[in-house]
Design an enzyme around this catalytic site. Structure first.
Site, PDB file in Angstrom:
ATOM      1  N   HIS A 121       0.830  -1.204   0.000  1.00  0.00           N
ATOM      2  CA  HIS A 121       0.000   0.000   0.000  1.00  0.00           C
ATOM      3  C   HIS A 121       0.873   1.266   0.000  1.00  0.00           C
ATOM      4  O   HIS A 121       0.716   2.146  -0.845  1.00  0.00           O
ATOM      5  CB  HIS A 121      -0.908  -0.022   1.233  1.00  0.00           C
ATOM      6  CG  HIS A 121      -1.808   1.170   1.353  1.00  0.00           C
ATOM      7  ND1 HIS A 121      -3.110   1.166   0.903  1.00  0.00           N
ATOM      8  CD2 HIS A 121      -1.589   2.407   1.864  1.00  0.00           C
ATOM      9  CE1 HIS A 121      -3.648   2.358   1.126  1.00  0.00           C
ATOM     10  NE2 HIS A 121      -2.746   3.130   1.717  1.00  0.00           N
ATOM     11  N   GLU A 122       1.799   1.326   0.948  1.00  0.00           N
ATOM     12  CA  GLU A 122       2.613   2.548   1.077  1.00  0.00           C
ATOM     13  C   GLU A 122       3.553   2.719  -0.125  1.00  0.00           C
ATOM     14  O   GLU A 122       3.886   3.844  -0.495  1.00  0.00           O
ATOM     15  CB  GLU A 122       3.392   2.538   2.397  1.00  0.00           C
ATOM     16  CG  GLU A 122       2.528   2.431   3.669  1.00  0.00           C
ATOM     17  CD  GLU A 122       1.447   3.492   3.809  1.00  0.00           C
ATOM     18  OE1 GLU A 122       1.564   4.572   3.216  1.00  0.00           O
ATOM     19  OE2 GLU A 122       0.457   3.214   4.527  1.00  0.00           O
TER      20      GLU A 122
HETATM   21 CO    CO Z   1      -3.023   5.130   2.227  1.00  0.00          CO
END
Ligand code: CO
Length: 497
Positions: free
Chosen positions: A263-264
């Site tokens: 995600h990051e």
């Molecule tokens: Co986010």
């Protein structure tokens, strides 16, 4: 042109100050000794106040006026830059710098208190901190709302998801509220017969990190301009030249840290793909948090939670953690696509996730429209959880109203950006896969060049030049719709084409 040149120089210097502030906040969340908490809060507040005072000096207003008078000679990107400069000025000039400083200090202290009080489930001790933060947030929103001619909560939405209002979000969320419950029922019915093996730990943090770094490398994360660390709550912070992501580890399981990194990394790729020529200028910055989340969720949800991605991961995982049946691609994919109503938003599956966001949005609307009080939140939270997900949080505020970092950190109005971003991600990815129908074969091999190049060309390089609606229409041919997301869910979970 002199006025516009002066403005560009001013915003360059402001960007330098903001970078300093970002590094200080990264440090606060990752390595700062706890005893420095209060002093750090005051320091960042002073810096915030200084940045604002520098921006709202009288000369800025004069430069904006002169630059607008000669704007017909400007290049379209400069014109868009000038518009963002004016918007930033207007949003800042209506707030007294003393309020900015107070808000910054209050929310940093509040987040520090949250880190301590949440594990102890102490809502009533935490409430005064949250009240102080909310009062500042509301005052800022009310002042900006007057300038923007919006309702206070719409002014907050305008910050995180410009172009969206309560009216447009109500419409989008009402579609999801109709579409998701029957899908959740059908998927759970189907999954009843699927067997699942929970992987057995312990999973060493060093090995989890090794896999995470490989994942980042395969996605073309530029380590020369970024890094990976761990923190209480995963985040991505920094500037394109220095983008820092974090995740959190538990030795009991490795999926949370891994998907956190996916995600990051999606967030970081967006920053690293912004146009270098416009670094430090408003038009060269990320467009919004809704667009930012669309980029992290496109990578995490569309790509990394696919069966093909787990085929790529299987050898990496088995090399570190052995060849157990629980660590096969098939089993891991079933594990991360298991749909179960649960208490914690960040651990929720992608089908129930929007309902977590919708209830937060409804609470925020109630708070800012004066229909709800903070003291009532544990009860309201419990009612909404039961209504949307059929589970109760009574007496369990740490996994209820206290679970998120957003309100303690003053980020009221942020939550809708997750679901708007999720819908945007599905729509972009639908367009991409129409052009690259065999992309999943590349994913199986851990090859993401085609995707990253497409994102760079069509989305990242656009920075803040176009609005969300303009960019969506340019790339996908239409404005935001819920259908691509719903179809993705039907395809992934119910094998419907
Ligand atoms: Co986010």
């Amino acid at each position: 042109m002199k006025a516009y040149k002066n403005l560009k120089l001013l915003f360059k210097k402001l960007a330098h100050l903001q970078y300093t502030q970002k590094v200080m906040m990264w440090d606060e969340a990752v390595v700062m000794p706890e005893g420095a908490g209060a002093y750090r809060a005051s320091t960042v507040a002073t810096l915030d106040g200084f940045i604002q005072k520098t921006l709202i000096k009288k000369r800025t207003q004069a430069w904006l006026k002169d630059a607008k008078a000669e704007s017909s000679a400007l290049h379209p990107w400069d014109l868009a830059n000038l518009k963002w400069m004016e918007k930033k000025y207007q949003n800042a000039v209506c707030i007294p710098p003393s309020l900015t400083e107070k808000f910054t200090k209050t929310k940093i202290i509040c987040e520090q208190a949250w880190r301590k009080l949440r594990p102890q489930n102490k809502w009533s001790d935490f409430l005064p901190y949250l009240e102080a933060t909310f009062h500042c947030a509301r005052e800022v929103a009310e002042r900006q709302a007057q300038v923007l001619n919006l309702k206070p909560y719409d002014a907050l939405l305008d910050e995180y998801a410009p172009g969206f209002t309560q009216a447009s979000i109500d419409q989008i969320f009402s579609e999801l509220k109709v579409a998701l419950p029957p899908l959740i029922t059908a998927i759970r019915e189907k999954q009843k017969t699927e067997s699942l093996l929970p992987p057995q730990g312990p999973f060493s943090v060093a090995k989890q990190k090794a896999i995470g770094l490989q994942v980042m490398k395969s996605l073309a994360f530029d380590f020369n301009c970024g890094r990976l660390d761990s923190s209480h709550h995963p985040f991505c912070n920094g500037i394109p030249k220095d983008i820092r992501i974090t995740t959190r580890y538990s030795e009991n399981e490795f999926i949370t840290s891994l998907l956190g990194i996916c995600h990051e990394t999606g967030h970081a790729l967006y920053e690293q793909g912004l146009p270098a020529k416009w670094l430090s200028q408003p038009v060269g910055a990320i467009h919004s948090m809704a667009m930012h989340e669309s980029q992290s969720l496109l990578i995490e949800m569309q790509v990394c939670r696919s069966p093909a991605y787990f085929e790529f991961l299987q050898p990496l995982i088995q090399q570190e953690f052995g060849q157990g049946e629980a660590l096969t691609a098939d089993n891991l994919f079933r594990l991360i696509t298991r749909v179960t109503p649960s208490l914690i938003r960040v651990d929720a599956d992608e089908v129930t996730y929007p309902l977590h966001v919708i209830m937060r949005y409804e609470i925020e609307k109630g708070l800012f429209n004066g229909e709800l009080k903070l003291a009532e939140l544990p009860q309201v939270w419990d009612e909404l959880m039961r209504q949307y997900l059929g589970i109760s949080t009574q007496g369990n505020d740490k996994d209820g109203v206290m679970q998120d970092v957003h309100w303690p950190s003053g980020a009221f109005g942020y939550f809708p950006a997750y679901t708007l971003g999720r819908l945007i991600a599905a729509q972009f990815f639908e367009t991409f896969t129409k052009m690259e129908p065999h992309f999943s074969r590349e994913v199986q091999k851990g090859e993401f060049q085609t995707l990253v190049a497409w994102l760079r060309k069509h989305i990242h390089s656009s920075a803040s030049f176009l609005s969300t609606a303009e960019l969506l229409t340019l790339v996908t041919g239409r404005n935001l719709e819920t259908q691509p997301f719903i179809q993705h869910i039907q395809k992934r979970y119910l094998d419907k084409n």
